[in-house]
Design a protein around this motif. Structure first.
Motif, short mmCIF file in Angstrom:
data_model
loop_
_atom_site.label_atom_id
_atom_site.label_comp_id
_atom_site.label_asym_id
_atom_site.label_seq_id
_atom_site.Cartn_x
_atom_site.Cartn_y
_atom_site.Cartn_z
N PRO A 123 129.85 51.24 108.72
CA PRO A 123 129.88 52.80 108.67
C PRO A 123 129.73 53.15 107.33
O PRO A 123 130.69 52.53 106.44
N ALA A 124 129.32 54.22 106.78
CA ALA A 124 129.50 54.68 105.28
C ALA A 124 130.64 54.81 104.91
O ALA A 124 130.95 54.43 103.46
N ARG A 125 131.72 55.49 105.61
CA ARG A 125 132.87 55.47 104.82
C ARG A 125 133.77 54.30 104.73
O ARG A 125 134.56 54.25 103.80
N SER A 126 133.43 53.27 105.56
CA SER A 126 134.19 52.11 105.38
C SER A 126 133.39 51.13 104.19
O SER A 126 134.02 50.38 103.55
N PHE A 127 132.20 51.51 104.07
CA PHE A 127 131.38 50.88 102.95
C PHE A 127 132.24 51.34 101.76
O PHE A 127 132.45 50.38 100.76
N VAL A 128 132.74 52.53 101.46
CA VAL A 128 133.23 53.04 100.36
C VAL A 128 134.70 52.51 100.34
O VAL A 128 135.14 51.94 99.24
N SER A 129 135.57 52.86 101.30
CA SER A 129 136.97 52.65 101.34
C SER A 129 137.16 51.11 101.39
O SER A 129 138.11 50.44 100.53
N GLU A 130 136.53 50.29 102.25
CA GLU A 130 136.65 48.86 102.29
C GLU A 130 135.99 48.03 101.37
O GLU A 130 136.66 47.09 100.92
N LEU A 131 134.85 48.10 101.12
CA LEU A 131 134.03 47.39 100.20
C LEU A 131 134.11 47.55 98.86
O LEU A 131 134.46 46.82 97.95
N LEU A 132 133.48 48.91 98.49
CA LEU A 132 133.90 49.08 97.10
C LEU A 132 135.20 49.37 96.67
O LEU A 132 135.37 49.03 95.58
N THR A 133 136.07 50.26 97.24
CA THR A 133 137.33 50.29 96.90
C THR A 133 138.39 49.10 96.73
O THR A 133 139.08 48.71 96.10
N ASP A 134 138.37 48.67 98.18
CA ASP A 134 139.52 47.40 98.36
C ASP A 134 138.98 46.25 97.95
O ASP A 134 139.72 45.40 97.24
N ARG A 135 137.94 45.60 98.23
CA ARG A 135 137.27 44.45 97.87
C ARG A 135 136.93 44.31 96.25
O ARG A 135 136.97 43.45 95.82
N MET A 136 135.87 45.56 95.88
CA MET A 136 135.61 45.29 94.59
C MET A 136 136.65 46.02 93.59
O MET A 136 136.15 46.07 92.26
N ASN A 137 137.57 46.57 93.90
CA ASN A 137 138.62 47.39 93.05
C ASN A 137 137.94 48.32 92.17
O ASN A 137 138.08 48.27 91.00
N ALA A 138 137.07 49.19 92.71
CA ALA A 138 136.00 50.21 92.11
C ALA A 138 137.09 51.26 91.33
O ALA A 138 137.69 51.96 92.11
N ALA A 139 136.91 51.17 89.85
CA ALA A 139 137.66 52.43 89.46
C ALA A 139 136.62 53.58 88.87
O ALA A 139 136.97 54.56 88.51
N PHE A 140 135.30 52.87 88.72
CA PHE A 140 134.26 53.87 88.15
C PHE A 140 133.03 53.47 89.01
O PHE A 140 132.90 52.24 89.23
N ILE A 141 132.36 54.45 89.65
CA ILE A 141 130.98 54.05 90.24
C ILE A 141 129.87 54.85 89.78
O ILE A 141 130.20 56.29 89.49
N ALA A 142 128.75 54.39 89.35
CA ALA A 142 127.62 55.02 89.04
C ALA A 142 126.26 54.67 89.92
O ALA A 142 126.39 53.61 90.31
N ALA A 143 125.69 55.77 90.39
CA ALA A 143 124.82 55.68 91.53
C ALA A 143 123.71 56.96 91.06
O ALA A 143 124.09 57.71 90.42
N GLY A 144 122.50 56.61 91.63
CA GLY A 144 121.51 57.65 91.26
C GLY A 144 121.77 58.59 92.47
O GLY A 144 122.70 58.59 93.60
N ARG A 145 121.33 59.88 92.20
CA ARG A 145 121.49 60.87 92.99
C ARG A 145 120.76 60.82 94.44
O ARG A 145 121.42 61.43 95.47
N ASP A 146 119.71 59.90 94.55
CA ASP A 146 119.13 59.56 95.86
C ASP A 146 119.89 58.24 96.69
O ASP A 146 119.20 57.76 97.51
N VAL A 147 120.85 57.86 96.11
CA VAL A 147 121.59 56.64 96.80
C VAL A 147 121.79 56.87 98.29
O VAL A 147 122.27 57.99 98.74
N THR A 148 121.64 55.86 99.10
CA THR A 148 122.12 55.66 100.34
C THR A 148 122.68 54.28 100.56
O THR A 148 122.40 53.48 99.96
#
Length: 308
Positions: free
Chosen positions: A99-124
């Motif tokens: 799920p998209a929210r899990s992608f952000v909270s579990e993958l990007l935030t928890d596993r990757m420890n993201a403090a900053f995220i850069a993406a295109g405006r058309d990112v999916t």
């Protein structure tokens, strides 16, 4: 550069600046994303690139596998730019269902420890492509990261995209390709033993057999440079199926004559940079006519590269 590939099970301890994208070709639009994370690298974050393998369009069968950059070429470009970590996240039935929210909270935030995220405006991202730029912004505060959304880069009134670069490569417009990529179009690989036809004429060539998925420009002769062991040499390259000497029955090959280099480099890793188109490949009526044309091509290359 650390490469994490073929696994969903990883954890990054240090805070990261993450760029999300496909990065096929690593064109100037991609480089705008990378500039953001590399700037945060100067502030102490690890510069991390997150991409999918295979690309979503390939996995879902809406694109062929013809690539502007092979996996090895992409890795090399990103490493030279200063990326610390490359994640080639596996695209499979399980991961496409995140799920998209899990992608952000579990993958990007928890596993990757993201403090900053850069993406295109058309990112999916996420199941059904439900995740988008708005969701990244919405979840930023609660997940403790900063987000920067990047507008498309435009050239000549058109948005720079991998599709635009691909169309330009297919037309053989290598000067425009270089502007779109920010670097010359590159074909890398290991020098192999060919028919040694050029050597028999006193014009030895370095031969590459590019991977089947590598997108090649139209068959023909190109002014080029070769990167070997960190050194760059002026060269001239033929791409095609050698219709005069091989009858056009062999796979597409890349044959390069390197000026001012006479040593045998069989087995060496090289990158051939294509700078400009000279002429289309053609079948000659005799080997003698081909030899005469090759000599004219070599002389044209000397003039192009200002070799005295």
């Amino acid at each position: 550069m650390e490469i994490i590939t073929g696994t969903e099970d990883f954890y990054l301890e240090e805070p990261t600046a993450v760029a999300i994208g496909k990065f096929d070709g690593v064109h100037v639009g991609h480089r705008r994303l990378l500039e953001e994370i590399l700037e945060r690298r100067q502030r102490g974050l690890k510069a991390c690139v997150f991409t999918f393998d295979p690309a979503p369009a390939v996995f879902f069968g809406v694109s062929d596998r013809m690539e502007l950059t092979t996996r090895e070429e992409k890795r090399q470009i990103l490493e030279l730019m200063g990326v610390d970590i490359l994640i080639e996240f596996p695209m499979n039935r399980k991961t496409t269902g995140i799920p998209a929210r899990s992608f952000v909270s579990e993958l990007l935030t928890d596993r990757m420890n993201a403090a900053f995220i850069a993406a295109g405006r058309d990112v999916t991202f996420g199941a059904g492509g439900a995740g988008n730029a708005a969701l990244l912004e919405e979840m930023a505060k609660e997940n403790g990261y900063e987000v920067r959304l990047i507008d498309k880069v435009c050239m000549g009134g058109r948005e720079v995209s991998s599709t635009y670069v691909r169309e330009t490569v297919e037309k053989g417009e290598m000067d425009l390709v270089q502007h779109l990529l920010g670097i010359p179009y590159m074909i890398g690989g290991t020098v192999s033993h060919g028919r040694q036809f050029g050597r028999s004429l006193g014009m030895p060539t370095a031969n590459l057999l590019p991977p089947a998925e590598k997108l090649l420009p139209p068959a023909g002769v190109y002014f080029s440079r070769v990167v070997l062991s960190g050194q760059r040499y002026s060269a001239i390259t033929n791409i095609g199926k050698k219709p005069t000497v091989a009858g056009g029955e062999e796979p597409w090959g890349v044959e390069t004559f390197i000026y001012d280099l006479r040593e045998d480099i069989s087995g060496a890793q090289i990158q051939v940079e294509l700078h400009d188109f000279r002429r289309p490949e053609r079948k000659f009526d005799s080997v003698g006519m081909l030899r005469d044309q090759m000599e004219q091509d070599l002389e044209a290359g000397r003039k192009y590269w200002k070799i005295i």
